[in-house]
Motif scaffolding. Structure first.
Motif, PDB file in Angstrom:
ATOM      1  N   LYS A  98       0.831  -1.205   0.000  1.00 57.62           N
ATOM      2  CA  LYS A  98       0.000   0.000   0.000  1.00 57.62           C
ATOM      3  C   LYS A  98       0.862   1.251   0.000  1.00 57.62           C
ATOM      4  CE  LYS A  98      -4.105  -1.787   2.398  1.00 57.62           C
ATOM      5  NZ  LYS A  98      -4.957  -1.672   3.622  1.00 57.62           N
ATOM      6  N   GLY A 102       0.284   3.360  -2.896  1.00 54.61           N
ATOM      7  CA  GLY A 102      -0.600   4.421  -2.433  1.00 54.61           C
ATOM      8  C   GLY A 102       0.086   5.729  -2.162  1.00 54.61           C
ATOM      9  N   PRO A 106      -0.944   8.791  -5.955  1.00 55.39           N
ATOM     10  CA  PRO A 106      -1.609  10.099  -5.814  1.00 55.39           C
ATOM     11  C   PRO A 106      -0.771  11.260  -6.344  1.00 55.39           C
ATOM     12  CG  PRO A 106      -1.913   8.822  -3.826  1.00 55.39           C
ATOM     13  CD  PRO A 106      -0.936   8.071  -4.665  1.00 55.39           C
ATOM     14  N   HIS A 133     -13.793   7.062  -2.534  1.00 60.19           N
ATOM     15  CA  HIS A 133     -13.494   7.370  -1.134  1.00 60.19           C
ATOM     16  C   HIS A 133     -14.767   7.512  -0.301  1.00 60.19           C
ATOM     17  CE1 HIS A 133     -11.668   9.362   2.356  1.00 60.19           C
ATOM     18  NE2 HIS A 133     -12.633  10.256   2.261  1.00 60.19           N
ATOM     19  N   SER A 181      -4.338  -4.633  -1.165  1.00 60.24           N
ATOM     20  CA  SER A 181      -3.540  -3.441  -1.460  1.00 60.24           C
ATOM     21  C   SER A 181      -4.115  -2.659  -2.634  1.00 60.24           C
ATOM     22  CB  SER A 181      -2.090  -3.842  -1.757  1.00 60.24           C
ATOM     23  OG  SER A 181      -1.548  -4.581  -0.685  1.00 60.24           O
ATOM     24  N   ASP A 184      -7.467  -0.971  -1.826  1.00 57.59           N
ATOM     25  CA  ASP A 184      -7.304   0.207  -0.969  1.00 57.59           C
ATOM     26  C   ASP A 184      -6.764   1.396  -1.765  1.00 57.59           C
ATOM     27  OD1 ASP A 184      -7.172   1.086   2.068  1.00 57.59           O
ATOM     28  OD2 ASP A 184      -5.330   1.813   1.139  1.00 57.59           O
ATOM     29  N   VAL A 185      -5.826   1.134  -2.661  1.00 61.51           N
ATOM     30  CA  VAL A 185      -5.302   2.209  -3.504  1.00 61.51           C
ATOM     31  C   VAL A 185      -6.397   2.741  -4.426  1.00 61.51           C
ATOM     32  CG1 VAL A 185      -3.658   2.731  -5.355  1.00 61.51           C
ATOM     33  CG2 VAL A 185      -2.929   1.371  -3.388  1.00 61.51           C
ATOM     34  N   TRP A 186      -7.194   1.844  -4.972  1.00 55.80           N
ATOM     35  CA  TRP A 186      -8.309   2.262  -5.829  1.00 55.80           C
ATOM     36  C   TRP A 186      -9.275   3.161  -5.070  1.00 55.80           C
ATOM     37  CZ3 TRP A 186     -13.281  -0.730  -5.534  1.00 55.80           C
ATOM     38  CH2 TRP A 186     -14.265  -0.172  -6.366  1.00 55.80           C
ATOM     39  N   GLU A 188      -8.587   5.097  -2.305  1.00 53.96           N
ATOM     40  CA  GLU A 188      -8.052   6.302  -1.679  1.00 53.96           C
ATOM     41  C   GLU A 188      -7.118   7.128  -2.553  1.00 53.96           C
ATOM     42  OE1 GLU A 188      -9.240   7.289   0.995  1.00 53.96           O
ATOM     43  OE2 GLU A 188     -10.240   5.489   1.752  1.00 53.96           O
ATOM     44  N   ALA A 189      -6.676   6.614  -3.706  1.00 53.69           N
ATOM     45  CA  ALA A 189      -5.693   7.348  -4.510  1.00 53.69           C
ATOM     46  C   ALA A 189      -6.242   8.695  -4.978  1.00 53.69           C
ATOM     47  CB  ALA A 189      -5.255   6.509  -5.709  1.00 53.69           C
ATOM     48  N   SER A 241       2.356   8.261   6.489  1.00 62.16           N
ATOM     49  CA  SER A 241       2.197   6.916   5.922  1.00 62.16           C
ATOM     50  C   SER A 241       3.098   5.905   6.621  1.00 62.16           C
ATOM     51  CB  SER A 241       2.491   6.939   4.418  1.00 62.16           C
ATOM     52  OG  SER A 241       1.590   7.778   3.731  1.00 62.16           O
TER      53      SER A 241
END
Length: 317
Positions: A98, A102, A106, A133, A181, A184-186, A188-189, A241
């Motif tokens: 992540k 992540g 971004p 989000h 992973s 989660d990136v999808w 919150e990015a 992070s």
């Protein structure tokens, strides 16, 4: 010098009078802040007393004060608990992936959006990217469970290209780290680009104009103007992070974890939840949570120190 001496030699009553004068002058703002202060006291500071459970043998029939002290026994049990260390390995594995994806994505996405010249298209891309989000993991987890099932969207798409997998990916423990992973990136990015875009808006546009007149390409303008312009925000996000690398997403884990992938899906937060809420071992769960909090605080301080030294060396150069 005389003015400085008078300021430092003022009595406590005079300092309190100045503080009260400033407080009364901004009483409207102080009242606005008051609910937030009360919220922090009730939900952040008062529960700190419960940390003593980590050093006690607490049961639901006891009060916190009546529970017997056991010292560091709970922490000794943690060190010998193989299930706890399995959750640590899973947490670190998922968090590192992540962090690698992540943290970088971004920044890249924010730069790409910032460089889009057409305003309406830029707003559409922004909306689409940070929309996930606002969906809870209950919704997104249900979507993922459906998409990754044997007859789901992913297998149907692969079938169009002549690939017949037919597997339920969430039942494969070896694939869970990647699924957790990437999902989660999808989610919150896009949301992570907001701070970068806000920082980019404050960059002096004359720098880009001067660089363009000097013949600098778009890549060079991004590298030498945009990225240095958001370096402070990048550093701040990196610190946060890294300090949170042991704090995994409990909501995501509870939704996506099942009996088949639990060996790779069990993270520290879900382990603490299971030990405390499901098995009722509150002292053990508190000890785990306290240890992780201390390590996270150490990581925060270390990362902040290292990044500060790096920035200082770069400024000297």
């Amino acid at each position: 010098m005389a003015v400085a001496e008078r300021r430092t030699s003022s009595s406590p009553a005079e300092r309190f009078a100045r503080w009260w004068q400033g407080f009364f002058y901004q009483w409207q703002l102080q009242i606005m802040v008051l609910p937030g202060i009360i919220f922090m006291i009730v939900f952040n500071y008062i529960p700190i007393y419960g940390l003593v459970l980590a050093f006690k043998n607490y049961t639901v029939v006891d009060t916190i004060g009546d529970a017997p002290w056991v010292g560091l026994d709970n922490f000794r049990i943690i060190l010998g608990d193989s299930y706890f260390w399995d959750s640590v390995v899973n947490t670190l594995g998922i968090s590192v992936i992540k962090l690698a994806l992540g943290f970088i994505l971004p920044i890249i996405l924010a730069v790409m959006i910032y460089e889009v010249p057409w305003g309406p298209f830029k707003k559409i891309v922004q909306t689409i990217t940070y929309l996930p989000h606002f969906f809870s993991w209950i919704i997104l987890g249900g979507m993922l469970i459906s998409w990754l099932s044997s007859n789901g969207l992913l297998n149907s798409t692969l079938h169009v290209f002549g690939i017949d997998a037919g597997a339920n990916y969430l039942l494969d423990a070896d694939k869970y780290w990647g699924i957790a992973s990437l999902s989660d990136v999808w989610k919150e990015a896009g949301w992570g680009t907001i701070l970068y875009l806000a920082t980019m808006a404050g960059i002096d546009q004359s720098l880009y104009e001067a660089a363009e007149l000097d013949g600098a390409s778009k890549i060079k303008r991004i590298w030498h103007i945009t990225l240095p312009g958001i370096s402070n925000m990048i550093t701040l996000n990196l610190i946060l992070s890294v300090s949170g690398i042991l704090n995994s997403n409990l909501d995501q884990t509870l939704v996506l974890m099942n009996s088949q992938n639990q060996a790779k899906a069990e993270v520290i937060n879900s382990y603490v939840y299971r030990m405390g809420m499901t098995q009722g071992d509150f002292s053990y769960a508190t000890a785990v949570g306290l240890g992780i909090s201390v390590i996270s605080a150490i990581l925060l301080v270390v990362t902040n120190t290292v990044t500060k030294k790096i920035n200082d060396n770069q400024s000297v150069l």
